[in-house]
Write an enzyme that holds these catalytic residues in place. Structure first.
Site, PDB file in Angstrom:
ATOM      1  N   SER A  53       0.825  -1.217   0.000  1.00 26.80           N
ATOM      2  CA  SER A  53       0.000   0.000   0.000  1.00 26.80           C
ATOM      3  C   SER A  53       0.853   1.257   0.000  1.00 26.80           C
ATOM      4  CB  SER A  53      -0.870   0.059   1.264  1.00 26.80           C
ATOM      5  OG  SER A  53      -1.781  -0.982   1.267  1.00 26.80           O
TER       6      SER A  53
ATOM      7  N   HIS B 118      -3.618   0.501  -4.874  1.00 31.78           N
ATOM      8  CA  HIS B 118      -2.967  -0.620  -5.549  1.00 31.78           C
ATOM      9  C   HIS B 118      -3.282  -0.522  -7.031  1.00 31.78           C
ATOM     10  CE1 HIS B 118      -1.832  -2.987  -1.957  1.00 31.78           C
ATOM     11  NE2 HIS B 118      -2.822  -2.318  -1.431  1.00 31.78           N
TER      12      HIS B 118
ATOM     13  N   HIS C  18      -5.239  -9.619  -1.801  1.00 30.31           N
ATOM     14  CA  HIS C  18      -5.375  -9.915  -0.371  1.00 30.31           C
ATOM     15  C   HIS C  18      -6.496 -10.920  -0.153  1.00 30.31           C
ATOM     16  CE1 HIS C  18      -3.841  -5.761  -0.737  1.00 30.31           C
ATOM     17  NE2 HIS C  18      -3.130  -6.042   0.332  1.00 30.31           N
TER      18      HIS C  18
ATOM     19  N   TYR D 177      -8.549 -10.693   2.213  1.00 31.54           N
ATOM     20  CA  TYR D 177      -9.753  -9.947   2.627  1.00 31.54           C
ATOM     21  C   TYR D 177     -10.578  -9.457   1.440  1.00 31.54           C
ATOM     22  CZ  TYR D 177      -7.098  -5.596   1.889  1.00 31.54           C
ATOM     23  OH  TYR D 177      -6.346  -4.591   1.352  1.00 31.54           O
ATOM     24  N   GLU D 178      -9.967  -9.445   0.250  1.00 33.76           N
ATOM     25  CA  GLU D 178     -10.740  -9.056  -0.934  1.00 33.76           C
ATOM     26  C   GLU D 178     -11.657 -10.189  -1.388  1.00 33.76           C
ATOM     27  OE1 GLU D 178      -8.353  -6.455  -3.880  1.00 33.76           O
ATOM     28  OE2 GLU D 178      -6.859  -7.624  -2.820  1.00 33.76           O
TER      29      GLU D 178
ATOM     30  N   ALA E 289       2.670  -2.189   4.122  1.00 32.45           N
ATOM     31  CA  ALA E 289       2.426  -1.217   5.177  1.00 32.45           C
ATOM     32  C   ALA E 289       1.911  -2.020   6.362  1.00 32.45           C
ATOM     33  CB  ALA E 289       1.388  -0.207   4.726  1.00 32.45           C
TER      34      ALA E 289
ATOM     35  N   MET F 222      -2.086  -7.128   6.772  1.00 34.20           N
ATOM     36  CA  MET F 222      -3.066  -8.024   6.154  1.00 34.20           C
ATOM     37  C   MET F 222      -2.570  -8.684   4.870  1.00 34.20           C
ATOM     38  SD  MET F 222      -6.329  -5.496   6.630  1.00 34.20           S
ATOM     39  CE  MET F 222      -6.530  -4.520   8.139  1.00 34.20           C
ATOM     40  N   SER F 223      -1.254  -8.781   4.728  1.00 35.55           N
ATOM     41  CA  SER F 223      -0.731  -9.341   3.469  1.00 35.55           C
ATOM     42  C   SER F 223       0.503 -10.187   3.753  1.00 35.55           C
ATOM     43  CB  SER F 223      -0.371  -8.196   2.514  1.00 35.55           C
ATOM     44  OG  SER F 223       0.707  -7.443   3.033  1.00 35.55           O
TER      45      SER F 223
ATOM     46  N   ASN G 109       1.465   3.238  10.987  1.00 36.32           N
ATOM     47  CA  ASN G 109       0.640   3.758  12.097  1.00 36.32           C
ATOM     48  C   ASN G 109       0.955   2.961  13.354  1.00 36.32           C
ATOM     49  OD1 ASN G 109      -0.913   1.643  10.338  1.00 36.32           O
ATOM     50  ND2 ASN G 109      -1.799   1.455  12.391  1.00 36.32           N
TER      51      ASN G 109
ATOM     52  N   HIS H   8      -7.205   4.094   6.803  1.00 28.67           N
ATOM     53  CA  HIS H   8      -6.421   3.790   5.599  1.00 28.67           C
ATOM     54  C   HIS H   8      -5.731   5.061   5.088  1.00 28.67           C
ATOM     55  CE1 HIS H   8      -5.126   1.478   2.196  1.00 28.67           C
ATOM     56  NE2 HIS H   8      -5.768   2.234   1.329  1.00 28.67           N
TER      57      HIS H   8
HETATM   58  N1  HPA Z   1      -3.300  -3.342  11.151  1.00 27.70           N
HETATM   59  C1  HPA Z   1      -3.413  -4.209  10.129  1.00 27.70           C
HETATM   60  N2  HPA Z   1      -2.968  -3.926   8.903  1.00 27.70           N
HETATM   61  C2  HPA Z   1      -2.381  -2.742   8.711  1.00 27.70           C
HETATM   62  C3  HPA Z   1      -2.232  -1.803   9.751  1.00 27.70           C
HETATM   63  C4  HPA Z   1      -2.727  -2.129  11.047  1.00 27.70           C
HETATM   64  O1  HPA Z   1      -2.629  -1.344  12.012  1.00 27.70           O
HETATM   65  N3  HPA Z   1      -1.602  -0.720   9.212  1.00 27.70           N
HETATM   66  C5  HPA Z   1      -1.374  -1.014   7.913  1.00 27.70           C
HETATM   67  N4  HPA Z   1      -1.845  -2.233   7.597  1.00 27.70           N
END
Ligand code: HPA
Length: 274
Positions: free
Chosen positions: A32, A63, A85, A87-88, A115, A213-214, A237, A249
């Site tokens: 990301s 993406h 992903h 989750y998609e 990320a 998540m990847s 973050n 996001h």
């Molecule tokens: N959690 C899960 N996936 C993420 C995060 C997070 O805090 N930041 C970027 N991708």
């Protein structure tokens, strides 16, 4: 949907070989907000995922959905600008399909980036973290189902998922560049909701330093295929519950934008030394 098999990989590879001037040596998967590296590839041949037989298509914001072949620091690379992903709604075989295609094209080194939320209290947004190891908290494995020995062994070893040799090389490059680099354990979760503060405390207790998540499915498929892997997380973050503020996001994308020059310099420096 039909599970993607070796013949689907072969079909994609035949198509790509007809479009590419030579075989790539190094694969890169850009996470990301980090897709900008794909734009720096020289003598590029860029193909929309949708144009490649059997390729899934990416849906998430940030993406781009392009496979880019070309040269970076004089090396032949193939870059995924945008990834797939779980989750998609994709199954593991779809998420890992591009890795198998890369392998069949000739790739033997893969750099995966993402990320991730910082779980370790010492991490700050904007830090880069070398992935030392991962925890598969997705409770899914892309290798479930009949094993095709043409793709790899039934029970692949994961004791060095992230190559020690490549981590040492990356640390050397970072120190030459005067760039601080964290090193830690990436915990892969399914998403797409961010974690709760209680989940983050659990992940920290269990040894996770960053959460995202990847990456986990792709790295499992890469190791299955015998590819040497280097992983870099951009800590975008503080994970849930660390600061008294919500996660978004937008923050993930803003941090990636802020660190992109450092990220680019590091990855280019690593590619040069491979
Ligand atoms: N959690 C899960 N996936 C993420 C995060 C997070 O805090 N930041 C970027 N991708």
């Amino acid at each position: 949907m039909e599970r993607k098999s070796f013949s689907h990989v072969e079909e994609a590879v035949q198509f790509l070989q007809s479009k590419l001037p030579a075989a790539p040596e190094i694969g890169l998967i850009l996470g990301s907000g980090l897709g900008v590296l794909g734009d720096q590839v020289e003598n590029a041949v860029a193909l929309d995922y949708g144009a490649i037989p059997n390729f899934p298509v990416s849906t998430v914001e940030g993406h781009a959905g392009k496979l880019i072949y070309g040269e970076l620091q004089g090396k032949r690379v193939i870059v995924m600008q945008g990834r797939f992903h779980l989750y998609e709604g994709y199954e593991g075989d779809a998420v890992t399909f591009p890795v198998r295609v890369m392998r069949a094209l000739g790739v033997n080194t893969l750099i995966v980036t993402n990320a991730a939320g910082g779980v370790n209290f010492d991490y700050k947004p904007g830090d880069l973290m070398l992935i030392r190891d991962h925890i598969n908290f997705m409770f899914r494995n892309p290798l479930i189902g009949p094993n095709d020995n043409k793709l790899g062994a039934r029970f692949p070893d994961m004791s060095e998922g992230y190559s020690k040799r490549l981590r040492e090389l990356a640390k050397g490059v970072a120190s030459e560049q005067g760039l601080p680099l964290q090193e830690g354990v990436y915990c892969g979760v399914l998403g797409p909701s961010y974690e709760t503060p209680a989940e983050i405390r659990m992940i920290r207790t269990l040894g996770g330093d960053a959460v995202g998540m990847s990456t986990v499915p792709e790295v499992i498929a890469a190791r299955h295929a015998g590819i040497e892997v280097l992983g870099i997380s951009c800590i975008s973050n503080a994970a849930a519950g660390i600061l008294d503020q919500p996660l978004s996001h937008d923050e993930v994308m803003e941090t990636a934008e802020r660190v992109k020059e450092t990220f680019l310099t590091l990855v280019r420096g690593i590619v040069e030394k491979l």
